[in-house]
Design a protein around this motif. Structure first.
Motif, PDB file in Angstrom:
ATOM      1  N   ARG A 193       0.848  -1.196   0.000  1.00  0.00           N
ATOM      2  CA  ARG A 193       0.000   0.000   0.000  1.00  0.00           C
ATOM      3  C   ARG A 193       0.883   1.246   0.000  1.00  0.00           C
ATOM      4  NH1 ARG A 193      -2.100  -0.335   6.220  1.00  0.00           N
ATOM      5  NH2 ARG A 193      -0.123   0.243   7.135  1.00  0.00           N
ATOM      6  N   ASP A 228      -1.723   6.989   7.315  1.00  0.00           N
ATOM      7  CA  ASP A 228      -2.920   7.028   6.467  1.00  0.00           C
ATOM      8  C   ASP A 228      -2.572   6.411   5.120  1.00  0.00           C
ATOM      9  OD1 ASP A 228      -4.418   8.314   8.396  1.00  0.00           O
ATOM     10  OD2 ASP A 228      -4.270  10.296   7.474  1.00  0.00           O
ATOM     11  N   VAL A 229      -3.428   5.525   4.645  1.00  0.00           N
ATOM     12  CA  VAL A 229      -3.210   4.853   3.363  1.00  0.00           C
ATOM     13  C   VAL A 229      -3.937   5.639   2.278  1.00  0.00           C
ATOM     14  CG1 VAL A 229      -3.582   2.730   2.054  1.00  0.00           C
ATOM     15  CG2 VAL A 229      -2.981   2.610   4.485  1.00  0.00           C
ATOM     16  N   ARG A 266      -8.000   5.118   7.031  1.00  0.00           N
ATOM     17  CA  ARG A 266      -7.372   5.258   8.343  1.00  0.00           C
ATOM     18  C   ARG A 266      -7.976   4.206   9.258  1.00  0.00           C
ATOM     19  NH1 ARG A 266      -7.812  10.907  10.764  1.00  0.00           N
ATOM     20  NH2 ARG A 266      -6.182  11.326   9.231  1.00  0.00           N
ATOM     21  N   GLU A 272       1.393   4.829   1.696  1.00  0.00           N
ATOM     22  CA  GLU A 272       0.966   5.493   2.917  1.00  0.00           C
ATOM     23  C   GLU A 272       1.797   6.737   3.201  1.00  0.00           C
ATOM     24  OE1 GLU A 272       1.502   2.569   6.012  1.00  0.00           O
ATOM     25  OE2 GLU A 272       3.639   2.962   6.132  1.00  0.00           O
TER      26      GLU A 272
END
Length: 129
Positions: free
Chosen positions: A64, A84-85, A120, A66
């Motif tokens: 991911r 947070d992604v 999140r 982030e």
């Protein structure tokens, strides 16, 4: 820290490299390979680049993209947190292979025109910056 709009690349052995346009940005320089010494004058290093709208550090980790290693106070003004992604940026899905272009969009999209959809802790949130 950002190094202007320069792109640093990492190879499979963990070594980093910059293109020859990197050297063209210095007023003068001297490189001594035997001593691994690089001396330079850089008064106008980023002379051809407009200042970024914002600096948001991101990384690709655990499949991911982030937010990572940003000063918490710098993120708080946007309602963001490290970890947070990023799911979407301006309506486009965030893909790891496009991380270079994502960094440009995060830095250079004019104020008020950047929309982030983040994940999140399993909760989706949309943030306009």
């Amino acid at each position: 820290m950002p190094l202007g709009k320069l792109l640093a690349r990492e190879n499979k052995q963990g070594a980093y490299g910059l293109g020859m346009n990197f050297l063209a940005r210095f007023d003068s320089y001297l490189f001594l390979p035997k001593k691994m010494l690089f001396c330079y004058r850089q008064q106008r290093f980023t002379r051809d680049e407009p200042a970024p709208q914002r600096i948001l550090a991101i990384r690709y980790y655990a499949h991911r993209v982030e937010l990572f290693s940003n000063p918490p106070a710098a993120l708080a003004r946007f309602g963001l947190q490290n970890g947070d992604v990023l799911v979407e940026v301006n309506g486009s899905k965030v893909l790891p292979e496009g991380i270079h272009y994502l960094r440009i969009a995060l830095a250079d999209t004019p104020a008020g025109q950047l929309t982030l959809k983040i994940d999140r802790h399993g909760k989706m949130k949309t943030i306009r910056m």
